[in-house]
Write an enzyme that holds these catalytic residues in place. Structure first.
Site, short mmCIF file in Angstrom:
data_model
loop_
_atom_site.label_atom_id
_atom_site.label_comp_id
_atom_site.label_asym_id
_atom_site.label_seq_id
_atom_site.Cartn_x
_atom_site.Cartn_y
_atom_site.Cartn_z
NE ARG A 52 -57.98 -2.31 15.62
CZ ARG A 52 -58.94 -3.21 15.39
NH1 ARG A 52 -59.25 -4.09 16.33
NH2 ARG A 52 -59.58 -3.24 14.25
CE LYS A 151 -57.69 -4.70 11.25
NZ LYS A 151 -57.70 -6.13 11.02
CD GLU A 184 -56.38 -12.87 16.87
OE1 GLU A 184 -57.32 -12.08 16.95
OE2 GLU A 184 -55.21 -12.51 16.65
N1 PMP Z 1 -58.37 -10.70 14.97
C1 PMP Z 1 -57.77 -10.47 13.79
C2 PMP Z 1 -56.50 -11.15 13.49
C3 PMP Z 1 -58.35 -9.57 12.88
O1 PMP Z 1 -57.76 -9.32 11.71
C4 PMP Z 1 -59.58 -8.94 13.21
C5 PMP Z 1 -60.20 -7.94 12.28
N2 PMP Z 1 -60.57 -8.51 11.06
C6 PMP Z 1 -60.17 -9.25 14.44
C7 PMP Z 1 -59.53 -10.11 15.31
C8 PMP Z 1 -61.47 -8.61 14.85
O2 PMP Z 1 -61.25 -7.26 15.16
P1 PMP Z 1 -62.38 -6.15 14.99
O3 PMP Z 1 -63.53 -6.59 15.82
O4 PMP Z 1 -61.75 -4.90 15.49
O5 PMP Z 1 -62.72 -6.10 13.53
#
Ligand code: PMP
Length: 292
Positions: A52, A151, A184
């Site tokens: 990622r 990200k 989210e």
């Molecule tokens: N959404 C956002 C905006 C995030 O920053 C994160 C990670 N902190 C997630 C979802 C969760 O992603 P992951 O399970 O890969 O940590």
């Protein structure tokens, strides 16, 4: 004793680990990052996080200064140098030092640093009682503008939402996308459980393609649930049996109330708790070993 930080090819003490005020990561949020967990002497889902990271970098035309295997090695070395068994690892790549203009062409060398620290666990009562969340007015970034699948170091959208959630006294904010569908949390993906199904919004709804989200979808299938990525509205959450958030740091957190309305029984649900248990088993048994 302070931490040893990996900065541009060297492991150095944390009080010497400094980046320039002309770094575009700082001046413009021009960069990408990952947050990764180490459990029990191993690094969990390291390849997934690195894939990622490289995808995020590619999407903003940023060259990660190390090859995949070199970066993987640098992360393992950093955790090892800090003698950590359980850890939270932050990998950051910025556009590097430039001038005060925003043009990335002026930034010749990207900055890469890795912080491996001990993990700050969320209080146990959050998992036992569940979270009260609110829908915030701040909308998630448009996928056509700053795609939430990247990200990036630009977290102002999420921070604005967090400020709004904080101001109401809620533990977390749920963001809608510009069309009004649920996207989210400010730093976690969202799931609901309805009858024998697990639903989460698709990445096209403007969400990060969460690594924990992916793991949870697999665990759900393993438990015999139907798993579907589906656009959802607040109505779907209000009428769901259960709801939870997922993220690397928070893992799986039950949500028991949205906008003052109890979800399901108003207590962490049975399916949520089963998935939490399965997730813990995985974190304890999988991952890239640090000390072999
Ligand atoms: N959404 C956002 C905006 C995030 O920053 C994160 C990670 N902190 C997630 C979802 C969760 O992603 P992951 O399970 O890969 O940590």
């Amino acid at each position: 004793m302070g931490l040893l930080i990996y900065l541009n090819g060297r492991l150095i003490p944390e009080d010497e680990a400094k980046v320039s005020v002309f770094d575009h990561g700082l001046l413009y949020g021009d960069g990408v990052f990952e947050g990764i967990r180490g459990y029990n002497g191993r690094i969990f889902k390291l390849d997934e996080h690195l894939r990622r990271l490289y995808a995020s970098a590619k999407a903003i035309m940023l060259d990660v200064p190390l090859e995949f295997s070199e970066l993987k090695d640098a992360i393992v070395q950093t955790v090892r140098a800090n003698k950590l068994k359980d850890s939270y690892i932050r990998v950051v790549v910025t556009r590097g030092e430039g001038d005060l203009g925003l043009d990335p062409k002026k930034c010749r060398v990207p900055t890469l640093f890795i912080i491996a620290s001990s993990i700050q666990l969320y209080p146990a009562e959050i998992y036992e009682r569940g979270l009260n969340v609110v829908t915030v007015a701040v909308r998630r970034n448009l996928t056509e503008a700053v795609n939430p699948a990247i990200k990036s170091l630009n977290y102002l959208n999420n921070i604005m939402a967090k400020i709004e959630a904080n101001s109401t006294g809620a533990s977390e904010g749920i963001m809608l996308n510009n069309a009004g569908y649920v996207s989210e949390g400010t730093g976690e993906n969202i799931f609901i459980v309805s009858k024998n199904s697990l639903f989460t919004p698709p990445v096209t709804a403007g969400v990060l393609d969460g690594i924990t989200r992916d793991t949870v979808m697999d665990l759900g299938r393993g438990l015999g649930l139907e798993v579907e990525e589906k656009e959802m509205t607040r109505y779907d959450i209000f009428t769901a049996d259960e709801c939870f958030l997922t993220g690397t740091a928070a893992e799986i957190v039950p949500v028991v109330c949205l906008d003052g309305r109890p979800i399901g029984t108003g207590k962490p649900g049975e399916v949520t708790n089963r998935i939490r248990k399965e997730y813990t088993v995985l974190t304890m048994s999988e991952g890239v070993p640090i000390y072999e």
